[in-house]
Design a protein around this motif. Structure first.
Motif, mmCIF file in Angstrom:
data_model
loop_
_atom_site.group_PDB
_atom_site.id
_atom_site.type_symbol
_atom_site.label_atom_id
_atom_site.label_comp_id
_atom_site.label_asym_id
_atom_site.label_seq_id
_atom_site.Cartn_x
_atom_site.Cartn_y
_atom_site.Cartn_z
ATOM 1 N N ALA A 80 35.227 -78.561 21.726
ATOM 2 C CA ALA A 80 34.408 -78.662 22.936
ATOM 3 C C ALA A 80 34.089 -80.123 23.217
ATOM 4 C CB ALA A 80 33.117 -77.865 22.768
ATOM 5 N N GLU A 81 34.244 -80.521 24.476
ATOM 6 C CA GLU A 81 33.872 -81.872 24.898
ATOM 7 C C GLU A 81 32.399 -81.866 25.285
ATOM 8 O OE1 GLU A 81 36.392 -82.979 28.113
ATOM 9 O OE2 GLU A 81 38.146 -83.186 26.842
ATOM 10 N N VAL A 82 31.599 -82.551 24.513
ATOM 11 C CA VAL A 82 30.155 -82.602 24.763
ATOM 12 C C VAL A 82 29.690 -84.055 24.814
ATOM 13 C CG1 VAL A 82 29.542 -80.302 23.950
ATOM 14 C CG2 VAL A 82 29.820 -82.115 22.304
ATOM 15 N N ALA A 83 30.345 -84.829 25.650
ATOM 16 C CA ALA A 83 30.015 -86.247 25.784
ATOM 17 C C ALA A 83 28.574 -86.423 26.225
ATOM 18 C CB ALA A 83 30.955 -86.903 26.797
ATOM 19 N N ASP A 89 21.474 -81.998 19.400
ATOM 20 C CA ASP A 89 21.318 -81.325 20.683
ATOM 21 C C ASP A 89 22.160 -80.062 20.799
ATOM 22 O OD1 ASP A 89 19.636 -83.392 21.545
ATOM 23 O OD2 ASP A 89 21.344 -84.584 22.248
ATOM 24 N N ILE A 90 23.012 -79.787 19.807
ATOM 25 C CA ILE A 90 23.970 -78.684 19.872
ATOM 26 C C ILE A 90 23.682 -77.680 18.762
ATOM 27 C CG2 ILE A 90 26.407 -78.063 19.843
ATOM 28 C CD1 ILE A 90 26.959 -81.039 20.488
ATOM 29 N N GLU A 91 23.828 -76.399 19.096
ATOM 30 C CA GLU A 91 23.669 -75.334 18.113
ATOM 31 C C GLU A 91 24.932 -74.481 18.127
ATOM 32 O OE1 GLU A 91 20.318 -71.970 16.957
ATOM 33 O OE2 GLU A 91 20.213 -73.002 18.879
ATOM 34 N N VAL A 92 25.477 -74.192 16.942
ATOM 35 C CA VAL A 92 26.681 -73.380 16.794
ATOM 36 C C VAL A 92 26.286 -72.116 16.048
ATOM 37 C CG1 VAL A 92 29.016 -73.295 15.870
ATOM 38 C CG2 VAL A 92 28.108 -75.460 16.716
ATOM 39 N N LEU A 93 26.563 -70.947 16.658
ATOM 40 C CA LEU A 93 26.205 -69.660 16.064
ATOM 41 C C LEU A 93 27.437 -68.764 16.000
ATOM 42 C CD1 LEU A 93 23.031 -69.055 18.257
ATOM 43 C CD2 LEU A 93 23.040 -69.854 15.906
ATOM 44 N N THR A 100 29.140 -68.823 19.522
ATOM 45 C CA THR A 100 28.274 -69.289 20.599
ATOM 46 C C THR A 100 27.981 -70.766 20.404
ATOM 47 O OG1 THR A 100 27.228 -67.114 20.731
ATOM 48 C CG2 THR A 100 26.075 -68.929 21.781
ATOM 49 N N LEU A 101 28.236 -71.545 21.446
ATOM 50 C CA LEU A 101 27.894 -72.966 21.483
ATOM 51 C C LEU A 101 26.779 -73.116 22.505
ATOM 52 C CD1 LEU A 101 31.499 -74.446 21.796
ATOM 53 C CD2 LEU A 101 30.240 -73.951 19.706
ATOM 54 N N LYS A 102 25.646 -73.663 22.086
ATOM 55 C CA LYS A 102 24.554 -73.838 23.041
ATOM 56 C C LYS A 102 23.788 -75.110 22.751
ATOM 57 C CE LYS A 102 20.938 -70.783 21.542
ATOM 58 N NZ LYS A 102 20.365 -69.465 21.650
ATOM 59 N N GLY A 103 23.121 -75.579 23.763
ATOM 60 C CA GLY A 103 22.342 -76.791 23.608
ATOM 61 C C GLY A 103 21.733 -77.221 24.918
ATOM 62 N N GLN A 104 21.338 -78.479 24.947
ATOM 63 C CA GLN A 104 20.701 -79.013 26.140
ATOM 64 C C GLN A 104 21.058 -80.478 26.299
ATOM 65 O OE1 GLN A 104 16.723 -77.821 26.736
ATOM 66 N NE2 GLN A 104 16.258 -79.423 28.211
ATOM 67 N N LYS A 105 21.370 -80.852 27.529
ATOM 68 C CA LYS A 105 21.660 -82.248 27.850
ATOM 69 C C LYS A 105 20.590 -82.745 28.808
ATOM 70 C CE LYS A 105 25.218 -85.337 29.574
ATOM 71 N NZ LYS A 105 26.561 -85.439 30.107
ATOM 72 N N ASN A 106 19.902 -83.803 28.407
ATOM 73 C CA ASN A 106 18.842 -84.367 29.231
ATOM 74 C C ASN A 106 19.315 -85.665 29.874
ATOM 75 O OD1 ASN A 106 16.951 -82.354 28.440
ATOM 76 N ND2 ASN A 106 16.682 -83.429 26.508
ATOM 77 N N TYR A 121 23.127 -81.698 33.808
ATOM 78 C CA TYR A 121 21.986 -81.792 32.913
ATOM 79 C C TYR A 121 21.366 -80.413 32.798
ATOM 80 C CZ TYR A 121 22.399 -86.770 33.840
ATOM 81 O OH TYR A 121 22.871 -88.039 33.964
ATOM 82 N N GLY A 122 20.807 -80.149 31.644
ATOM 83 C CA GLY A 122 20.131 -78.879 31.447
ATOM 84 C C GLY A 122 20.720 -78.107 30.279
ATOM 85 N N ARG A 123 20.307 -76.843 30.177
ATOM 86 C CA ARG A 123 20.751 -75.993 29.078
ATOM 87 C C ARG A 123 22.152 -75.456 29.366
ATOM 88 N NH1 ARG A 123 17.792 -74.386 25.343
ATOM 89 N NH2 ARG A 123 18.646 -72.301 25.204
ATOM 90 N N PHE A 124 22.917 -75.267 28.304
ATOM 91 C CA PHE A 124 24.230 -74.646 28.434
ATOM 92 C C PHE A 124 24.425 -73.664 27.294
ATOM 93 C CE2 PHE A 124 24.966 -78.314 25.725
ATOM 94 C CZ PHE A 124 25.781 -77.814 24.725
ATOM 95 N N GLU A 125 25.304 -72.714 27.525
ATOM 96 C CA GLU A 125 25.653 -71.736 26.498
ATOM 97 C C GLU A 125 27.043 -71.203 26.796
ATOM 98 O OE1 GLU A 125 24.117 -67.401 24.934
ATOM 99 O OE2 GLU A 125 22.626 -68.927 25.447
ATOM 100 N N ARG A 126 27.930 -71.299 25.817
ATOM 101 C CA ARG A 126 29.290 -70.758 25.923
ATOM 102 C C ARG A 126 29.468 -69.720 24.829
ATOM 103 N NH1 ARG A 126 33.195 -73.791 28.920
ATOM 104 N NH2 ARG A 126 34.365 -71.889 28.620
ATOM 105 N N ARG A 127 29.968 -68.558 25.185
ATOM 106 C CA ARG A 127 30.245 -67.492 24.217
ATOM 107 C C ARG A 127 31.748 -67.258 24.200
ATOM 108 N NH1 ARG A 127 25.425 -63.941 23.353
ATOM 109 N NH2 ARG A 127 23.761 -64.997 24.452
ATOM 110 N N ILE A 128 32.324 -67.323 23.000
ATOM 111 C CA ILE A 128 33.763 -67.169 22.846
ATOM 112 C C ILE A 128 34.032 -66.002 21.899
ATOM 113 C CG2 ILE A 128 35.895 -68.303 22.124
ATOM 114 C CD1 ILE A 128 33.634 -70.855 22.554
#
Length: 169
Positions: A80-83, A89-93, A100-106, A121-128
């Motif tokens: 995942a590109e999370v520049a 800031d990232i959580e992997v579950l 699940t990849l989730k986090g927040q970019k401010n 900017y803001g919260r994101f969540e990807r479920r694979i």
């Protein structure tokens, strides 16, 4: 949708000449209905991608972060590109075969004069959904230079279920 909807003109009542505009263009309720449908089509257009269940928390950032999935005989690798983020800031579950990849970019600055921004900017969540059994205790996540790489080794059972089928000519 009927064929009549594809034709830009319709027949008026009686023997009058054909109208350049369909009758639905004159009806404000039909025009509103058409606009709402167009808006929903625009918002949900990105959800029909090759990945079965990929989503984000808002329409502007739909599909963010961008991911790449590779599947070999022994493991699945998700990149995942999370520049602009740090690993804190990232959580992997991993739960029930879904990564699940989730986090927040401010925002880095509080620029009140900003008129336009294409940055998310803001919260994101990807479920694979993985689709195979993985060895959960051997899953590794590596974060380097704004790229998150999650390596998920397949179980022996999942590796043995792989069947190669010969192609005849």
């Amino acid at each position: 949708m009927s064929v009549r909807d594809l034709i830009p003109w319709g027949r008026n009542e009686g023997n009058q000449t054909p109208s350049l505009y369909r009758d639905s263009y004159r009806d404000p309720f039909l025009a509103l209905h058409r606009e709402v449908n167009r808006l929903f089509d625009d918002v949900f257009r990105g959800f029909g991608s090759a990945l079965p269940s990929v989503g984000a928390t808002n329409a502007f950032g739909a599909g963010w972060p961008n991911i790449e999935i590779s599947d070999s005989d022994k493991e699945i690798k998700v990149t995942a590109e999370v520049a602009g983020l740090e690993e804190k800031d990232i959580e992997v579950l991993l739960n029930d075969g879904v990564l699940t990849l989730k986090g927040q970019k401010n925002s880095e600055t509080e620029d009140k004069n900003k008129q336009f921004s294409e940055r998310f900017y803001g919260r994101f969540e990807r479920r694979i959904p993985l689709g195979v059994d993985v060895e959960e205790d051997k899953v590794e996540a590596l974060f380097k230079n704004g790229v998150l790489t999650v390596t998920l080794p397949k179980t022996e059972k999942a590796q043995s279920q792989l069947k190669r089928i010969a192609i005849k000519t």
